[in-house]
Design an enzyme around this catalytic site. Structure first.
Site, short mmCIF file in Angstrom:
data_model
loop_
_atom_site.label_atom_id
_atom_site.label_comp_id
_atom_site.label_asym_id
_atom_site.label_seq_id
_atom_site.Cartn_x
_atom_site.Cartn_y
_atom_site.Cartn_z
N VAL B 82 0.83 -1.21 0.00
CA VAL B 82 0.00 0.00 0.00
C VAL B 82 0.86 1.26 0.00
O VAL B 82 1.96 1.28 0.54
CB VAL B 82 -0.97 0.03 1.21
CG1 VAL B 82 -2.03 -1.05 1.08
CG2 VAL B 82 -0.22 -0.11 2.53
N ASN B 122 0.37 -6.60 7.57
CA ASN B 122 1.74 -6.08 7.51
C ASN B 122 1.68 -4.64 7.00
O ASN B 122 1.11 -4.38 5.93
CB ASN B 122 2.55 -6.97 6.55
CG ASN B 122 4.01 -6.56 6.48
OD1 ASN B 122 4.34 -5.37 6.46
ND2 ASN B 122 4.90 -7.53 6.46
N ILE B 124 3.63 -2.62 5.50
CA ILE B 124 4.13 -2.29 4.16
C ILE B 124 3.54 -3.19 3.08
O ILE B 124 3.87 -3.05 1.91
CB ILE B 124 5.67 -2.32 4.07
CG1 ILE B 124 6.22 -3.72 4.34
CG2 ILE B 124 6.29 -1.30 5.01
CD1 ILE B 124 7.69 -3.85 3.97
N GLU B 125 2.69 -4.12 3.45
CA GLU B 125 2.05 -4.95 2.43
C GLU B 125 0.59 -4.50 2.24
O GLU B 125 0.33 -3.58 1.47
CB GLU B 125 2.19 -6.44 2.78
CG GLU B 125 3.68 -6.85 2.80
CD GLU B 125 3.91 -8.35 2.98
OE1 GLU B 125 3.18 -9.14 2.37
OE2 GLU B 125 4.83 -8.71 3.73
N MET B 126 -0.34 -5.07 2.97
CA MET B 126 -1.73 -4.70 2.76
C MET B 126 -2.24 -3.68 3.79
O MET B 126 -3.31 -3.10 3.63
CB MET B 126 -2.59 -5.95 2.68
CG MET B 126 -2.20 -6.80 1.45
SD MET B 126 -2.83 -8.49 1.47
CE MET B 126 -4.53 -8.21 0.96
#
Lengths: 335, 335
Positions: B82, B122, B124-126
């Site tokens: 994201v 997470n 830095i992921e979703m």
């Protein structure tokens, strides 16, 4: 305004027993003479449409913002392009876009082919420096060479911007959602709409919604309309509709200020949030605001509920399609 | 190292006439006792897997980085979550992940169910704040309520983190790519491999590649291996393989430093760039480096080309699947 009222009355008069705002949605879309739809182009177009490698970072495909799985758009107020950047407009649905006379919210493209060329090199959307770069990247992917040759012949170099946008447009012409409850109703199945939906349809016609949102895709007969027609500081402070000047942002003409393409109402129940800037979260609020700002009418809750029920009858059947398998990249250099 | 050499020799000895490194890929994957695979779970899992609304911005789905269309990953060195954030690792392919004994590059999850829970929250992921937020959002989407009840029954509240990750795992267990040229070859069609591919297979076995990359998914028999085994300042300056300590980042044990899950070689030709940090752009370079860093052998170009040809024979058939239609959001609040 006089012309509008005439049209509203004409439509309303026809609707006493069996209210009809438009014909059923066609199941095929006409293609321009220079880009007849073929299965090979559609297949290639589907691949390109879903391929994030058409963006600088390799993360944003056409389908990211115009998600075929998600009502044809992204459910966001504004779309998010490469590196988390956002713009000021809400992604229009790709479903039934083939029935729009112009494309983009501001109507600046007169064809699906012209539209497809835009976002790829827009720095806040897909961020490619140029179509030359896109073409160069596609040429490194062996599977695409084959797919372009199948679609466009191998006489000359088949991988070009022109052919890529033609293929994407050919695919988009297949994205049609027929057989909504409304379509069944106008084809003669009077039980296809609930009583509330039938009431909502009648109210939408009588109120004047269909003076702009008519025709099989509920996006005509006109092409552009001013929005908002009637506003005030109160609404502007809340929704900022006038911040964006619509067609005038492109033409720089005062007469084009706040002119927008009339969007389709097909599948509108699936495409929240609403309006060109996505500032309206729910369909009932959108209906109320359209009546207030365009027709200067303050709708009671019951009327809003009836019209929303009718709009839900415009949700069509999404034709099953297989996930395209994209050809592999021999060596990757996204960052 | 002694144990490795024994294994290599044993495999190499069996391969004089008809070289085999592994059996054919099974066409179904075993499921844990508490999550038997059912069509309803698979369908729900496919929806959740492709739904970007499982991320804070509504733009990143499981499928964004583990793209079923694109070799099961994203062709990037590291994935982009994201708001354009990136991490230090390369997305592993989801295809045939059902045959991994552990999941994630560092093997920190012991099941697909456990893996599925990770990226969603997470940052830095979703980027979702919590699974409670995910569940709350899913509950606002009417179509999901129905799909969860179909999959898990309606006795209790069906929409839970546990059921969501079970459904995603059930879907992932169907992502298997059988019938590669190699599979046809080991089933008896000796013409399925080209001469070069057969030579590459023989070399891979003799060299010792298959001491770690063996079994139907070419990811065993061991679970973890040290990488790199032999390195130097020269390679480290170029590829930074040792910057990330692998399993030790989780366990904090010195003995786990630079231990990694052995990745499958199935479809490896489609998943550039390579290694845990995606620092190696091409398959031929990856093959050369693995021989150098793991087996301390400097391969001539001809051997690299033969092994790459063999690895291309591990590209399987991607089963056709239909694009899931995701249920609509009644009101949207992504930003």
């Amino acid at each position: 305004m006089f012309k509008f009222r005439m049209l509203v009355s004409a439509i309303a008069l026809t609707g006493s027993m069996s209210v009809m705002a438009a014909d059923a949605l066609p199941t095929t879309a006409p293609a321009p003479a220079n880009n007849p739809t073929t299965p090979e182009k559609v297949e290639l177009g589907k691949m390109l449409y879903h391929d994030p490698r058409l963006s600088s970072t390799g993360t944003v495909a056409c389908a990211s913002c115009h998600n075929t799985m998600l009502g044809g758009e992204d459910n966001r107020p504004n779309s998010m392009g490469v590196n988390g950047q956002t713009g000021g407009r809400s992604a229009p649905t790709v479903w039934n876009a083939a029935f729009n006379k112009v494309q983009f919210w501001d109507g600046r493209a007169d064809s699906l082919e012209a539209q497809a060329a835009g976002p790829v090199t827009n720095p806040i959307e897909m961020g490619m420096k140029s179509w030359d770069d896109v073409v160069a990247r596609l040429k490194t992917i062996k599977g695409y060479r084959h797919a372009f040759e199948l679609a466009f012949g191998s006489d000359a170099e088949a991988i070009t911007k022109d052919n890529a946008t033609k293929a994407i447009a050919a695919y988009e012409r297949t994205l049609i959602t027929p057989n909504s409850a409304y379509d069944k109703y106008v084809k003669g199945d009077k039980d296809a709409l609930t009583e509330q939906q039938e009431r909502g349809l009648k109210k939408a016609v009588e109120l004047g919604c269909t003076s702009c949102h008519s025709g099989p895709a509920f996006n005509g007969p006109g092409v552009f309309q001013k929005f908002p027609v009637n506003s005030s500081g109160f609404f502007e402070a809340q929704y900022h509709f006038q911040k964006d000047k619509g067609l005038a942002e492109v033409t720089k003409k005062d007469s084009d200020e706040h002119l927008w393409k009339v969007p389709t109402l097909r599948n509108v129940a699936l495409t929240a949030p609403y309006m060109h800037n996505g500032s309206v979260k729910t369909l009932d609020k959108a209906v109320w605001l359209m009546a207030k700002l365009q027709l200067n009418k303050e709708l009671p809750d019951a009327d809003v509920a009836d019209i929303v029920a009718f709009l839900n009858a415009l949700t069509g059947e999404f034709p099953a399609q297989t996930i395209p398998q994209l050809p592999g990249t021999p060596g990757s250099s996204f960052n």
